[in-house]
Scaffold this motif. Structure first.
Motif, short mmCIF file in Angstrom:
data_model
loop_
_atom_site.label_atom_id
_atom_site.label_comp_id
_atom_site.label_asym_id
_atom_site.label_seq_id
_atom_site.Cartn_x
_atom_site.Cartn_y
_atom_site.Cartn_z
N ARG A 242 36.93 73.80 7.56
CA ARG A 242 35.48 73.87 7.46
C ARG A 242 34.91 72.58 6.86
O ARG A 242 33.91 72.04 7.35
CB ARG A 242 35.09 75.08 6.61
N THR A 243 35.55 72.09 5.79
CA THR A 243 35.08 70.85 5.17
C THR A 243 35.27 69.67 6.11
O THR A 243 34.37 68.82 6.25
CB THR A 243 35.84 70.61 3.86
N TRP A 244 36.40 69.60 6.81
CA TRP A 244 36.65 68.47 7.72
C TRP A 244 35.66 68.49 8.88
O TRP A 244 35.21 67.43 9.33
CB TRP A 244 38.09 68.52 8.22
N ILE A 245 35.32 69.66 9.37
CA ILE A 245 34.33 69.75 10.44
C ILE A 245 32.97 69.25 9.94
O ILE A 245 32.28 68.48 10.62
CB ILE A 245 34.22 71.20 10.96
N HIS A 246 32.60 69.68 8.73
CA HIS A 246 31.32 69.27 8.16
C HIS A 246 31.26 67.75 7.96
O HIS A 246 30.21 67.13 8.17
CB HIS A 246 31.11 69.98 6.82
N LEU A 247 32.38 67.15 7.57
CA LEU A 247 32.41 65.70 7.34
C LEU A 247 32.44 64.90 8.64
O LEU A 247 32.33 63.67 8.60
CB LEU A 247 33.63 65.32 6.50
N GLY A 248 32.59 65.57 9.77
CA GLY A 248 32.64 64.86 11.05
C GLY A 248 34.00 64.24 11.33
O GLY A 248 34.10 63.33 12.16
N LEU A 249 35.05 64.73 10.69
CA LEU A 249 36.38 64.16 10.91
C LEU A 249 36.99 64.59 12.24
O LEU A 249 37.88 63.90 12.76
CB LEU A 249 37.32 64.58 9.77
N LEU A 250 36.55 65.72 12.78
CA LEU A 250 37.19 66.30 13.95
C LEU A 250 36.30 66.20 15.18
O LEU A 250 35.12 66.56 15.14
CB LEU A 250 37.54 67.76 13.70
N ALA A 251 36.88 65.71 16.27
CA ALA A 251 36.20 65.75 17.56
C ALA A 251 36.46 67.10 18.21
O ALA A 251 37.52 67.70 18.02
CB ALA A 251 36.72 64.62 18.45
N ASN A 252 35.52 67.59 18.97
CA ASN A 252 35.54 68.90 19.64
C ASN A 252 36.06 70.01 18.73
O ASN A 252 36.99 70.74 19.07
CB ASN A 252 36.35 68.85 20.94
N PRO A 253 35.46 70.16 17.53
CA PRO A 253 35.94 71.18 16.60
C PRO A 253 35.49 72.57 17.02
O PRO A 253 34.52 72.73 17.77
CB PRO A 253 35.30 70.78 15.28
N PRO A 254 36.16 73.60 16.51
CA PRO A 254 35.71 74.97 16.78
C PRO A 254 34.52 75.32 15.90
O PRO A 254 34.29 74.69 14.86
CB PRO A 254 36.92 75.82 16.40
N PRO A 255 33.75 76.32 16.27
CA PRO A 255 32.66 76.78 15.38
C PRO A 255 33.25 77.33 14.09
O PRO A 255 34.35 77.88 14.06
CB PRO A 255 31.99 77.89 16.20
N GLU A 256 32.50 77.17 13.01
CA GLU A 256 32.97 77.68 11.72
C GLU A 256 33.29 79.16 11.78
O GLU A 256 34.25 79.64 11.14
CB GLU A 256 31.92 77.43 10.64
N ALA A 257 32.53 79.90 12.55
CA ALA A 257 32.74 81.35 12.62
C ALA A 257 34.09 81.71 13.21
O ALA A 257 34.59 82.82 13.01
CB ALA A 257 31.63 81.99 13.44
N ASN A 258 34.71 80.77 13.95
CA ASN A 258 35.99 81.05 14.59
C ASN A 258 37.19 80.73 13.71
O ASN A 258 38.33 81.02 14.08
CB ASN A 258 36.12 80.25 15.89
N LEU A 259 36.97 80.13 12.55
CA LEU A 259 38.09 79.68 11.72
C LEU A 259 39.04 80.81 11.33
O LEU A 259 40.26 80.63 11.36
CB LEU A 259 37.57 78.96 10.47
N PRO A 260 38.54 82.01 10.96
CA PRO A 260 39.48 83.07 10.58
C PRO A 260 40.44 83.47 11.69
O PRO A 260 41.51 84.01 11.42
CB PRO A 260 38.56 84.23 10.19
N ALA A 261 40.06 83.23 12.95
CA ALA A 261 40.91 83.63 14.07
C ALA A 261 41.90 82.55 14.48
O ALA A 261 42.76 82.80 15.33
CB ALA A 261 40.04 84.01 15.28
#
Length: 624
Positions: A242-261
């Protein structure tokens, strides 16, 4: 330009500044009430290769000192430089019990290519830093020694290369190692000191694990980073992805809501995870860089966590070398003593696994792998109910035992323990009994049978010198080289056993009905042929053949997220080769079969176009 137009331009520029400020305030402003804060709010700026301090193409020109790499603002204090982001993994590689700290620097405006399963792709100029410290006082874990810091660089050609820096004794800096090195570290104990061997990897050894099939960068991936991490800089605990997605570290990241899955590996101490998840996570982090499709390992199993167990080639897989294991398999279900995976995790010789950089056995991993293997359902074939070199209870004081000693419910807690082979006089005993002289010795051992009905045949093998009688659950099942009739403490064997006969196992088949469900007890008496004989020997093996059982896995359905505009998918997990049917319903009452098949490798996907129904239900069951 007129004065009026100039003033208008200034107003327009001022309006842009105000608008930009408002946008920044909206982006970096406080979160909505009740929203979870991010572990880090801003991504520090950093240039490729730690702002050019590290080489871009090969390991030949690393700076000679760690302080010159740009990795730490204050090396002595181990303060990471701006741009380094701390992280941790769910299932770390075992490194002889060392504590580790990890950081990553991704060049500003560059991104990591995210993948839900498998390795990520890192942009050139990325640098990963891993720092190692070792506890050097067994009575006080807080006393540690800085050992080494490793750097891994993603080069301008997308290859990776690394360097190892060995810390100086005064902790002021660390020096580049040009070759591999081993040294003994002194560790304080409660009674003195001990030496622990530590191996520093060479650049070649680094690349043995950081190979192309593994994706080159091993630690950061979805299943390893999908966990909470406490960020000291902010005092906030947040999911790392979640933090890495927010910082823009990841290209084509999943939605935060999908992280638990998303996939999530588990550490050995994670009691919230299943035993299988912890063991398979450990195999992934310690073995999968080599044991995977296309990997450099000779054994062809797939240790990756993302690969279902049924497709990993582990369970019941044959091995090239026995290493003195009886009828070995990579994983022999229900029988850890025959499992090569466990044996090599426990060894420290040239057959140890992993083969590099390990001088201490991970006892926690060995214990959990053993428990996992022993808990797997046994399949058809031979199974050691009692193995040679087993632990026994013994009476060897030249006294007659209690008359009930042969019975399963006899209390033998006062008898002495000993490991077979038991006896004296031949210099090959694990346990010397009777102070080197006894005419008749008595032995007992309990073992457990979970389901006696599974066994089709039982073989008893006994090494005896001179004569022996064996009882299973109070019933005599073997008598060799002893006279008929009742046996007493003073009964002598018929003949003196000598030469090759002293190491020969006498064999007999038993009826499977001799076994009982639950606790079984073997009782053995060994008699000398001549009073005062110079030797006595005993060992025993009991082997059961298990009826091949059809182990049917209950079907399990998953619903992967559909691609935009793509078909709806249902994923079926079942036992390889067993037919199943998927049925659908719109009302949970009327079910129609839509698809039948035997899943290849245990997994199949069923797809159909999106229908017009508001709801549709799916279920799977074994095909009649």
């Amino acid at each position: 330009m007129s004065r009026h137009s100039v003033r208008h331009g200034r107003r327009f520029f001022l309006a842009l500044q105000i608008a930009a400020a408002l946008l920044l305030a909206a982006w970096h402003g406080p979160l909505a009430a009740g929203a979870q804060p991010y572990g880090l709010e801003n991504r520090p700026s950093v240039g490729p290769f730690l702002n050019g301090a590290l080489p871009a193409t090969s390991a030949t020109s690393f700076p000679p000192a760690l302080s010159q790499t740009g990795a730490f603002g204050d090396v002595a204090a181990l303060t990471p430089a701006p741009g380094l982001i701390p992280f941790d993994v769910n299932s770390p590689l075992w490194t002889d019990g060392a504590l580790k700290w990890r950081w990553i620097a991704v060049p500003t405006n560059a991104q990591i290519t995210f993948a839900e399963a498998g390795p990520w792709t890192f942009p050139p100029g990325t640098v990963l830093v891993k720092h190692f410290e070792l506890g050097v006082n067994d009575t006080n874990p807080a006393i540690r020694k800085r050992i080494e810091t490793r750097l891994l660089v993603v080069g301008s050609n997308n290859a990776v290369f690394g360097a190892t820096y060995r810390w100086r004794a005064d902790n002021t800096d660390a020096d580049l190692l040009f070759t591999g090195l081993s040294e003994n570290i002194t560790v304080q104990t409660a009674t003195g000191t001990r030496k622990q061997r530590w191996s520093y990897p060479s650049a070649y050894e680094c690349m043995t694990c950081h190979n192309v099939p593994s994706g080159l960068v091993l630690g950061p991936k979805t299943a390893q980073l999908n966990r909470d991490y406490h960020y000291d800089a902010t005092g906030i605990t947040d999911n790392q992805l979640r933090t890495w997605i927010h910082l823009g570290l990841l290209a084509n990241p999943p939605p935060e809501a999908n992280l638990p899955a998303l996939p999530k590996m588990a550490g050995l101490s994670d009691s919230s995870a299943t035993l299988e998840a912890r063991v398979r996570s450990h195999l992934d982090s310690n073995c999968s860089h080599c044991h995977r499709p296309g990997g450099p390992a000779h054994a062809s199993f797939d240790a990756r966590y993302q690969t279902p167990l049924a497709q990993q080639g582990l369970v019941n897989a044959r091995v090239a070398q026995s290493l003195d294991l009886w009828n070995p398999r990579l994983v022999a279900p229900g029988d850890s003593e025959r499992s090569m995976i466990l044996a090599r995790l426990a060894r420290l010789d040239s057959f140890k696994m992993p083969p590099l950089g390990r001088n201490v056995t991970d006892t926690q991993a060995v214990a959990l792998v053993r428990a996992w293997i022993d808990g797997l359902p046994r399949e058809g074939g031979p199974y050691r109910l009692v193995g040679t070199s087993a632990d026994w209870k013994l009476l060897d004081d030249n006294s007659a035992p209690n008359p009930a000693w042969r019975q399963a419910d006899f209390d033998d807690s006062a008898w002495l323990p000993g490991m077979a082979e038991l006896g004296f006089g031949d210099d090959d005993e694990m346990t010397v009994i009777g102070n080197g002289s006894v005419e008749t010795a008595y032995f007992r051992r309990a073992f457990t049978v979970a389901d006696a009905s599974l066994y089709t045949n039982v073989l008893l093998r006994v090494l005896r010198d001179d004569g022996a009688a064996v009882y299973l659950n109070g019933v005599e099942v073997l008598r060799n080289n002893l006279p008929p009739g009742p046996l007493s403490h003073g009964t002598l064997a018929l003949t003196n056993v000598e030469g090759d006969a002293e190491i020969e196992f006498i064999e007999t088949s038993l009826a499977p009905s001799a076994l009982v469900e639950g606790t079984n007890v073997l009782a053995v008496e060994v008699h000398q042929a001549v009073g005062g004989s110079h030797d006595l020997s005993f060992d025993l093996e009991l082997i059961g053949w298990v009826r091949p059982a059809m182990l049917l896995a209950p079907p399990r359905l998953e619903l992967p997220l559909p691609e935009p505009g793509g078909p709806f998918r249902v994923r079926l997990f079942g036992f390889d080769g067993q037919p199943y049917v998927i049925e659908t319903s719109g009302n949970l009452t009327d079910w129609l079969p839509r698809w039948t098949n035997a899943p290849a490798g245990g997994v199949r996907e069923f797809t159909e176009p999106l229908g017009t129904e508001l709801y549709r239900f799916y279920r799977a069951r074994l095909w009649p």
